[in-house]
Design a protein around this motif. Structure first.
Motif, PDB file in Angstrom:
ATOM      1  N   THR A 197       0.843  -1.192   0.000  1.00 27.10           N
ATOM      2  CA  THR A 197       0.000   0.000   0.000  1.00 27.10           C
ATOM      3  C   THR A 197       0.875   1.237   0.000  1.00 27.10           C
ATOM      4  N   THR A 198       0.810   1.997  -1.088  1.00 31.19           N
ATOM      5  CA  THR A 198       1.610   3.218  -1.194  1.00 31.19           C
ATOM      6  C   THR A 198       0.773   4.485  -1.074  1.00 31.19           C
ATOM      7  N   SER A 199      -0.550   4.345  -1.036  1.00 30.64           N
ATOM      8  CA  SER A 199      -1.460   5.473  -0.830  1.00 30.64           C
ATOM      9  C   SER A 199      -2.619   4.980   0.041  1.00 30.64           C
ATOM     10  N   PHE A 200      -3.038   5.810   0.994  1.00 28.10           N
ATOM     11  CA  PHE A 200      -4.090   5.330   1.900  1.00 28.10           C
ATOM     12  C   PHE A 200      -4.840   6.489   2.540  1.00 28.10           C
ATOM     13  N   LEU A 201      -6.047   6.155   3.004  1.00 23.92           N
ATOM     14  CA  LEU A 201      -6.861   7.063   3.800  1.00 23.92           C
ATOM     15  C   LEU A 201      -6.919   6.529   5.223  1.00 23.92           C
ATOM     16  N   PRO A 202      -6.238   7.167   6.186  1.00 23.80           N
ATOM     17  CA  PRO A 202      -6.454   6.775   7.581  1.00 23.80           C
ATOM     18  C   PRO A 202      -7.919   6.975   7.911  1.00 23.80           C
ATOM     19  N   THR A 203      -8.497   6.004   8.601  1.00 25.28           N
ATOM     20  CA  THR A 203      -9.947   5.980   8.784  1.00 25.28           C
ATOM     21  C   THR A 203     -10.310   6.064  10.254  1.00 25.28           C
ATOM     22  N   LEU A 204     -11.176   7.013  10.573  1.00 22.43           N
ATOM     23  CA  LEU A 204     -11.667   7.173  11.936  1.00 22.43           C
ATOM     24  C   LEU A 204     -13.040   6.541  12.038  1.00 22.43           C
ATOM     25  N   ILE A 205     -13.143   5.493  12.849  1.00 23.32           N
ATOM     26  CA  ILE A 205     -14.438   4.883  13.152  1.00 23.32           C
ATOM     27  C   ILE A 205     -15.209   5.853  14.048  1.00 23.32           C
TER      28      ILE A 205
END
Length: 380
Positions: free
Chosen positions: A91-99
């Protein structure tokens, strides 16, 4: 910087596997894809025979990894740690996700993402808020105490950060169409999820600005003959659908059927990874609950699924081995399709001139041999 041509390998394009062609990289970008015989003079050639080159994976739903959970620490340091953990799996691009969490946590998460984008944090392309406008009937592992009714003060916080994307998962029946249109006009990428919406409500939401569905099938009504619900609306629409292909969230047979039914191919692999991803952890804490990791399944004491232990390379492998997908299609679901959903396909998600040289290299067994970010071929 002298351009480098990667020769002898297989290039994975969105629609096919390409042989006998070279990928030319310079200054962090892909500058040319051409037949070996058409290579320009003066390039440095590097033989990668036996390897397959794909764009770096793009994960739109990353709750945590490497022992770090974004909800526990919505900071830039946490984002960096999570990104580094998932980079090891392509994974070289991502969206950190807040539950779903408190308004204070939402503020901290948005600030952290803005800081990270301003600093060009490797891999960071924005943020995903999963909640807090969700259905109490379909809350899953989310704590309904954190659910909110949209109001002007909270809505004012919700806009795409400079240089990045804001994805928001919401239950469309909980948000008036006027507010959906307002969020969409601000550049927020809206996805229906954790919803009890009817088919008609879902269709209306698609007209109001919803363009995606979060973890299709999970936390939404099943598709029935006289109550088609959001799943049918998703499959017949032009919206993108994310799937958690870990073998636990959705049966593989249903995934195969859904992928075949979605004629436009707008299907996306996500991990929904929790802090355990990339570690040997057998349990972790989430919102006061102990989540146990058993045979790759994350669940609380009641048996409710709590995210996953999945990585993107495993999702791609399962796409090939369990879902019967050609390799280029499985990779497309982890690269070009998520980039297209966010509207960043001109710069990420495919091997084409002008795109960032974020690359993964696979051998014939689909082992991850190397991950290259920003064209740094020293990592190969």
């Amino acid at each position: 910087m002298t351009p480098t041509a990667l020769i002898g390998g297989t290039l994975l394009l969105p629609d096919r596997c390409l042989e006998g062609h070279a990928l030319v990289v310079s200054a962090g970008k892909i500058t040319k894809v051409c037949a070996n015989a058409d290579l320009p003079a003066g390039v440095v050639q590097r033989d990668i025979a036996g390897l397959t080159v794909a764009p770096g994976f793009i994960d739109l739903q990353v709750n945590g990894g490497g022992g770090v959970l974004f909800n526990d620490d919505p900071s830039l340091e946490a984002i960096k740690a999570i990104g580094a953990a998932h980079r090891n799996f392509g994974t070289t691009s991502f969206l950190p996700t807040l539950i779903s969490d408190t308004v204070e946590k939402i503020d901290l998460a948005l600030i952290a993402a803005e800081q990270g984008l301003a600093e060009n944090t490797p891999g960071l392309i924005g943020i995903h808020l999963e909640g807090p406008f969700l259905s109490p009937q379909r809350h899953g592992i989310h704590n309904p105490a954190h659910f909110q009714t949209p109001d002007a003060e909270l809505l004012d916080r919700l806009k795409a950060p400079k240089g990045g994307s804001l994805m928001m998962t919401l239950a469309p029946e909980e948000v008036p169409a006027k507010l959906l249109r307002q969020l969409s006009s601000r550049g927020v990428k809206l996805a229906a999820g954790h919803t009890a919406a009817t088919y008609a409500q879902t269709v209306d939401a698609l007209k109001a600005g919803v363009t995606g569905f979060t973890h299709l099938f999970n936390a939404m009504p099943p598709m029935l003959s006289r109550a088609p619900g959001p799943v049918a609306a998703a499959l017949e629409s032009e919206a993108w659908c994310t799937l958690i292909a870990d073998g636990h969230h959705v049966d593989d047979a249903m995934l195969r059927l859904a992928i075949r039914a979605k004629a436009d191919g707008r299907m996306i692999f996500v991990t929904d990874a929790m802090s355990c991803a990339g570690t040997d952890a057998t349990s972790f804490q989430f919102d006061g609950k102990t989540i146990r990791v058993r045979d790759g399944r994350c669940e609380d004491d009641a048996g409710t699924l709590a995210g996953s232990n999945l990585t993107m390379i495993d999702a791609v492998r399962r796409g090939v081995r369990e879902l019967d997908l050609p390799l280029h299609i499985a990779v497309n679901m982890a690269t070009f399709q998520p980039a297209s959903f966010l509207g960043i396909e001109a710069e990420r998600g495919s091997l084409k001139p002008g795109s960032r040289a974020d690359l993964v290299f696979l051998n014939g067994a689909l082992d991850l041999v190397a991950v290259v970010q920003d064209g740094n071929l020293e990592e190969l």
